[in-house]
Design an enzyme around this catalytic site. Structure first.
Site, PDB file in Angstrom:
ATOM      1  N   VAL A  15       0.951  -1.115   0.138  1.00  0.00           N
ATOM      2  CA  VAL A  15       0.109  -0.152   0.069  1.00  0.00           C
ATOM      3  C   VAL A  15       0.873   1.231   0.130  1.00  0.00           C
ATOM      4  O   VAL A  15       0.550   2.273  -0.670  1.00  0.00           O
ATOM      5  CB  VAL A  15      -1.086  -0.009   1.253  1.00  0.00           C
ATOM      6  CG1 VAL A  15      -1.368   1.372   1.496  1.00  0.00           C
ATOM      7  CG2 VAL A  15      -1.807  -1.273   0.952  1.00  0.00           C
TER       8      VAL A  15
ATOM      9  N   GLY B 147      -1.888  11.608  20.564  1.00  0.00           N
ATOM     10  CA  GLY B 147      -1.561  10.792  19.328  1.00  0.00           C
ATOM     11  C   GLY B 147      -0.641   9.671  19.877  1.00  0.00           C
ATOM     12  O   GLY B 147       0.072   9.299  19.157  1.00  0.00           O
TER      13      GLY B 147
ATOM     14  N   ASP C 292      -5.995   9.351  22.113  1.00  0.00           N
ATOM     15  CA  ASP C 292      -5.940   9.133  20.521  1.00  0.00           C
ATOM     16  C   ASP C 292      -7.290   8.839  20.180  1.00  0.00           C
ATOM     17  O   ASP C 292      -8.225   9.014  20.968  1.00  0.00           O
ATOM     18  CB  ASP C 292      -4.929   7.787  20.455  1.00  0.00           C
ATOM     19  CG  ASP C 292      -4.354   7.886  18.836  1.00  0.00           C
ATOM     20  OD1 ASP C 292      -5.123   7.696  18.009  1.00  0.00           O
ATOM     21  OD2 ASP C 292      -3.065   7.572  18.956  1.00  0.00           O
TER      22      ASP C 292
ATOM     23  N   LYS D 218       5.008  12.434  19.876  1.00  0.00           N
ATOM     24  CA  LYS D 218       6.258  11.915  19.094  1.00  0.00           C
ATOM     25  C   LYS D 218       5.791  11.514  17.934  1.00  0.00           C
ATOM     26  O   LYS D 218       4.890  10.745  17.488  1.00  0.00           O
ATOM     27  CB  LYS D 218       6.662  10.774  19.646  1.00  0.00           C
ATOM     28  CG  LYS D 218       7.957   9.984  19.023  1.00  0.00           C
ATOM     29  CD  LYS D 218       8.325   8.662  19.491  1.00  0.00           C
ATOM     30  CE  LYS D 218       7.496   7.655  19.580  1.00  0.00           C
ATOM     31  NZ  LYS D 218       7.528   7.011  18.017  1.00  0.00           N
TER      32      LYS D 218
ATOM     33  N   HIS E 260       4.319  16.187  12.179  1.00  0.00           N
ATOM     34  CA  HIS E 260       4.702  16.157  10.787  1.00  0.00           C
ATOM     35  C   HIS E 260       3.689  15.290   9.793  1.00  0.00           C
ATOM     36  O   HIS E 260       4.065  15.210   8.450  1.00  0.00           O
ATOM     37  CB  HIS E 260       6.240  15.207  10.999  1.00  0.00           C
ATOM     38  CG  HIS E 260       6.184  13.490  11.049  1.00  0.00           C
ATOM     39  ND1 HIS E 260       7.219  12.828  10.667  1.00  0.00           N
ATOM     40  CD2 HIS E 260       4.955  12.669  11.482  1.00  0.00           C
ATOM     41  CE1 HIS E 260       6.710  11.674  10.947  1.00  0.00           C
ATOM     42  NE2 HIS E 260       5.442  11.668  11.547  1.00  0.00           N
TER      43      HIS E 260
END
Length: 364
Positions: free
Chosen positions: A134, A209, A232, A266, A270
């Site tokens: 994928v 997260g 999360d 962490k 991004h």
């Protein structure tokens, strides 16, 4: 006097450029060689043999156990091992008893040991995620992201965003994420916790997260006085690890954030665009007390391009983020910009671990 082929090639600048170009034409050989050796258990075999032991391909093949009982071919195995030796992942020497054979062993700083299982402290799951079919499909459309930055390559390849695909297709992608993140955390966090003391004096820490909470569990093992909140998505937290002092909370950091003295992240920012990062950081800002801070662990890109291994790694991660998530790695000045836009007064560099740098965002 006879000269080596390599010496002749390296004396010719034009040949050097052509060799460099030919390297680009073989983009998947190295990661898929490592992937194949992981599947065969070779990193574990070499780690178990010890750092000073060298084995021939025949010796390594004799220690490989396959579910089907098939015997590995030493010749083809040797062809994979010499690729890694040429990249300094392994050391190689001629077998003194048979000069037709090469012996291989772990090299200092080579890195192959980080793909051994090692009780979960391994990059193997991360490589398997990065090399998943994928993921590879998304890179086929990288040029489309240049033509239209509003749509990441993954949408062209998969028909939807990567995280959406991971949730709908756990067998192809979703089930690879938690082991990949857990393996990197298990390697990075012990080093970070030796260098960084910024969790001292805190009463509560929110891991935004945080997946199933493995990173936060490592932090709590060193700072048991902390109340840990792993935050999360609702479908993730039921799988969370059970550790004293650790609470799992489901939600979206694009909408809210649990309150705590500090927030840890962490490899989160991004994944997101600047606008989305500002939204996330604003939610965090509101959840923090006046003295609160964000402890952010991410790649920090240099302002000036160089050819160091760390810089190459950072820029490659940046392209991966662009391809899979419409995110990006950032320079220090870019981190300061999104932090300031969310209300934070200052950003400080604290420590570096491998390719990652830990930053603190302060409200005051």
């Amino acid at each position: 006097m006879e000269q080596s082929v390599n010496k002749i090639a390296h004396e010719d600048d034009a040949s050097l450029g052509l060799i460099r170009a030919m390297h680009v034409c073989q983009p998947f050989s190295l990661p898929f060689v490592v992937r194949a050796l992981i599947k065969l258990g070779v990193p574990d075999i070499l780690v178990e043999a010890g750092p000073h032991v060298e084995l021939t391909a025949t010796e390594i093949a004799s220690r490989i156990v396959t579910p089907s009982g098939r015997a590995p071919d030493p010749g083809n195995l040797d062809r994979l091992l010499r690729v890694l030796a040429s990249h300094n992942f392994l050391r190689a020497s001629l077998n003194s008893e048979n000069h037709d054979e090469t012996k291989y062993g772990l090299s200092l700083g080579g890195g192959l040991q980080y793909f051994a299982s090692n009780n979960g402290r391994s990059l193997a799951p991360f490589l398997l995620l990065s090399a998943a079919p994928v993921s590879m499909r998304s890179f086929q459309f990288l040029h489309e992201t240049v033509l239209d930055p509003s749509v990441e390559s993954a949408v062209h390849a998969l028909g939807m965003k990567t995280w959406e695909y991971a949730q709908k297709h756990p067998e192809e992608l979703g089930n690879l994420v938690d082991p990949a993140m857990g393996g990197t955390s298990a390697l990075v966090m012990p080093i970070l916790l030796e260098k960084y003391t910024g969790f001292e004096g805190l009463g509560s820490l929110v891991d935004v997260g945080g997946g199933i909470g493995e990173t936060l569990a490592l932090i709590l093992s060193m700072y048991p006085q902390l109340r840990g909140i792993n935050f999360d998505q609702p479908h993730v937290v039921p799988k969370g690890v059970r550790v004293t002092g650790l609470e799992h909370v489901g939600g979206s950091f694009l909408e809210t954030c649990p309150q705590g003295d500090a927030v840890f992240m962490k490899w989160i920012l991004h994944d997101w665009s600047d606008e989305e990062c500002v939204c996330i950081l604003k939610n965090i800002y509101r959840a923090l007390p006046p003295h609160g801070k964000v402890v952010n662990l991410d790649v920090v890109l240099p302002d000036v391009v160089d050819s160091s291994l760390k810089t190459q790694c950072g820029f490659k991660f940046d392209v991966m983020m662009m391809t899979l998530f419409q995110g990006k790695e950032r320079s220090l000045s870019q981190f300061r910009k999104i932090a300031a836009d969310a209300g934070f007064m200052r950003v400080e560099i604290m420590v570096a671990v491998a390719e990652l740098t830990l930053l603190e965002f302060h409200k005051s």
